[in-house]
Design an enzyme around this catalytic site. Structure first.
Site, mmCIF file in Angstrom:
data_model
loop_
_atom_site.group_PDB
_atom_site.id
_atom_site.type_symbol
_atom_site.label_atom_id
_atom_site.label_comp_id
_atom_site.label_asym_id
_atom_site.label_seq_id
_atom_site.Cartn_x
_atom_site.Cartn_y
_atom_site.Cartn_z
ATOM 1 N N TYR A 230 60.541 53.529 57.547
ATOM 2 C CA TYR A 230 59.820 53.599 58.812
ATOM 3 C C TYR A 230 60.729 53.172 59.956
ATOM 4 O O TYR A 230 61.552 52.260 59.797
ATOM 5 C CB TYR A 230 58.607 52.677 58.802
ATOM 6 C CG TYR A 230 57.426 53.229 58.032
ATOM 7 C CD1 TYR A 230 56.534 54.095 58.633
ATOM 8 C CD2 TYR A 230 57.214 52.873 56.702
ATOM 9 C CE1 TYR A 230 55.447 54.609 57.934
ATOM 10 C CE2 TYR A 230 56.123 53.376 56.001
ATOM 11 C CZ TYR A 230 55.247 54.245 56.619
ATOM 12 O OH TYR A 230 54.180 54.747 55.931
ATOM 13 N N TYR B 46 58.351 55.091 49.197
ATOM 14 C CA TYR B 46 59.061 53.851 49.525
ATOM 15 C C TYR B 46 58.550 52.691 48.684
ATOM 16 O O TYR B 46 57.409 52.693 48.241
ATOM 17 C CB TYR B 46 58.981 53.549 51.026
ATOM 18 C CG TYR B 46 57.600 53.380 51.604
ATOM 19 C CD1 TYR B 46 56.910 52.172 51.496
ATOM 20 C CD2 TYR B 46 56.990 54.422 52.294
ATOM 21 C CE1 TYR B 46 55.647 52.013 52.050
ATOM 22 C CE2 TYR B 46 55.719 54.274 52.851
ATOM 23 C CZ TYR B 46 55.057 53.076 52.715
ATOM 24 O OH TYR B 46 53.806 52.921 53.271
ATOM 25 N N ARG C 3 55.169 53.414 46.817
ATOM 26 C CA ARG C 3 54.076 54.220 47.372
ATOM 27 C C ARG C 3 54.401 55.695 47.228
ATOM 28 O O ARG C 3 55.520 56.106 47.544
ATOM 29 C CB ARG C 3 53.881 53.936 48.875
ATOM 30 C CG ARG C 3 53.440 52.546 49.291
ATOM 31 C CD ARG C 3 52.028 52.142 48.882
ATOM 32 N NE ARG C 3 51.046 53.196 48.738
ATOM 33 C CZ ARG C 3 50.360 53.768 49.736
ATOM 34 N NH1 ARG C 3 50.538 53.379 50.964
ATOM 35 N NH2 ARG C 3 49.483 54.716 49.495
ATOM 36 N N HIS D 96 53.397 59.800 51.791
ATOM 37 C CA HIS D 96 52.127 59.976 52.509
ATOM 38 C C HIS D 96 52.363 59.997 54.012
ATOM 39 O O HIS D 96 53.373 59.496 54.502
ATOM 40 C CB HIS D 96 51.149 58.846 52.165
ATOM 41 C CG HIS D 96 51.692 57.490 52.503
ATOM 42 N ND1 HIS D 96 52.438 56.740 51.627
ATOM 43 C CD2 HIS D 96 51.617 56.759 53.644
ATOM 44 C CE1 HIS D 96 52.803 55.603 52.199
ATOM 45 N NE2 HIS D 96 52.326 55.600 53.428
ATOM 46 N N HIS E 281 50.194 58.824 57.423
ATOM 47 C CA HIS E 281 49.018 58.096 57.916
ATOM 48 C C HIS E 281 48.332 58.926 59.005
ATOM 49 O O HIS E 281 49.012 59.473 59.870
ATOM 50 C CB HIS E 281 49.434 56.756 58.513
ATOM 51 C CG HIS E 281 50.023 55.801 57.512
ATOM 52 N ND1 HIS E 281 49.282 54.862 56.853
ATOM 53 C CD2 HIS E 281 51.297 55.639 57.069
ATOM 54 C CE1 HIS E 281 50.061 54.159 56.046
ATOM 55 N NE2 HIS E 281 51.308 54.614 56.153
HETATM 56 FE FE LIG Z 1 52.841 54.034 54.753
#
Ligand SMILES: [Fe+2]
Lengths: 170, 237
Positions: B102, B141, B151, B154, B156
């Site tokens: 991110y 990640y 995870r 995806h 959000h």
């Molecule tokens: Fe996320």
């Protein structure tokens, strides 16, 4: 047209801070004279530094969608767990209702956001007859009432544990 | 005030889901207080977030260069529980880059940042309720929930719907991700069919020749109980 099944909720995760905040997001009314501040705590009494608070409210006369008034604000609790909004005190939405802000709490670790409300300590009479407040067990009602400060109202949100904030199934 | 539908709300996860460790201290233990048809929460928020910029729906064009990764188009229709398309709906999306990182300082995953990718998008649905983003496929990640916790990839999503009670924040997943069975966030949605509704499908119609693969993901938000008029006609004029 047919019945559609809902898309399920998921947490907003830890890394929303670069995405969801926007300029002046916590200014519901520019130069408003009501400052709503608070902190979010978890069940261990620790500050929650990755929550996102959203508020919806009517204007000072209790009207939603009045000309030039949008009534929505957003404030991240990053990086320390505190939030602050600038707004005006809402008027009552309907006869017999006490003035309040509708509040949504999102957070990492919260798979489905929570709804709560903030009421005002100086509205003793209206609060006493408000149907929503009266549906709340008396000993928990205080968690929904903001505490007067020098320049506004303080509204802490406790997700769990002692003095847990009242959340609504709405 | 038209009441809002309550059927189907069980699709949402329980807030107390021990496999996702951060839920432990962050879910209320007291019962929720039932609030039926409250005027404030049944009001539609009018967002003061300002106009959408021309590049907000194209996450591959927000910097001088092209981001690294698999270019994709994500599109779908936003409807309410009655099947009515929702036009002019604000969608906000955010995601990791192709390496699973991110663009936020706190993300300590030692994967490369991409100077050409911020991972933030916004758009409004059109008059038929459709949204469309061009982006790159995010990478999976790691996180610290449990040993070898990763995870699934995806994106959000945040939407508002027609009332404060329609508010939805969720995550869109990609078909066939091998991490699904190990992800407590996804598994917090315990009904199989509901979990599948969070997974996009590959979509040849949305795919562009020599440019990008397409994914289709429809979103359903809580809507009002049907009015008599809609029941009788079976259609929205
Ligand atoms: Fe996320």
């Amino acid at each position: 047209m047919s019945v559609q099944r809902l898309t399920p909720s998921q947490t907003l995760g830890p890394f929303y801070g670069f995405a969801l905040p926007y300029e002046d997001d916590s200014i519901i009314v520019r130069d408003g004279d009501l400052h709503v501040t608070g902190s979010v705590y978890d069940g261990a009494g620790q500050l929650v530094p990755d929550a996102l608070i959203e508020i919806l409210q009517p204007d000072g006369r209790g009207r939603f969608h009045a000309e030039g008034f949008h009534g929505f604000g957003r404030c991240s609790t990053r990086p320390e767990g505190h939030f602050a909004f600038t707004t005006v005190k809402p008027g009552p939405v309907a006869e017999g209702e006490a003035p309040h802000l509708a509040v949504i709490v999102h957070a990492r670790g919260l798979l489905l956001h929570l709804h709560t409300r903030m009421y005002f300590a100086d509205e003793t009479e209206a609060n006493a007859t408000d149907l929503v407040l009266n549906a709340v067990p008396e000993q928990r009602r205080h968690t929904l009432i903001g505490e007067a400060t020098e320049d506004g109202v303080r509204f802490d949100i406790r997700l769990q544990g002692e003095n847990e904030t009242v959340f609504f199934d709405v | 005030m038209t009441p809002y539908r309550r059927d189907g709300l069980e699709a949402h996860p329980d807030r107390d889901f021990p496999d996702y460790k951060s839920t432990r201290l962050r879910h209320p233990k007291e019962p929720l207080v039932v609030l039926r048809d409250p005027e404030t929460e049944l009001t539609q928020p009018v967002l003061g977030a300002g106009p959408i910029g021309p590049l907000d729906d194209n996450l591959t064009r927000q910097h001088p260069g092209e981001p690294i990764g698999e270019r994709i188009i994500v599109t779908g229709q936003v409807r309410d529980g009655n099947g009515i398309p929702l036009s002019d709906q604000l969608l906000e999306i955010w995601q990791a880059n192709a390496a699973g990182r991110y663009a936020q300082a706190e993300d300590a995953h030692p994967a490369p940042l991409d100077p050409n990718f911020s991972g933030v998008g916004r758009c409004l649905t059109d008059d038929r309720g459709f949204y469309r983003f061009t982006t790159i496929k995010p990478g999976p990640y790691p996180w610290r929930n449990h040993d070898k916790a990763w995870r699934p990839a995806h994106i959000h999503f945040s939407l508002f719907g027609t009332a404060f009670v329609s508010r939805l924040i969720t995550q869109m997943y990609f078909p066939g991700d091998p991490l699904f069975p190990y992800d407590p966030v996804m598994k917090s949605v315990q009904d199989d069919a509901a979990r599948r509704r969070m997974v996009a499908s590959f979509d040849l119609d949305a795919t562009e020749d020599q440019w990008a693969t397409g994914y289709r993901w429809d979103i359903v938000l809580r809507g009002p109980e049907k009015t008599l008029f809609e029941d009788e006609s079976g259609m929205q004029s």
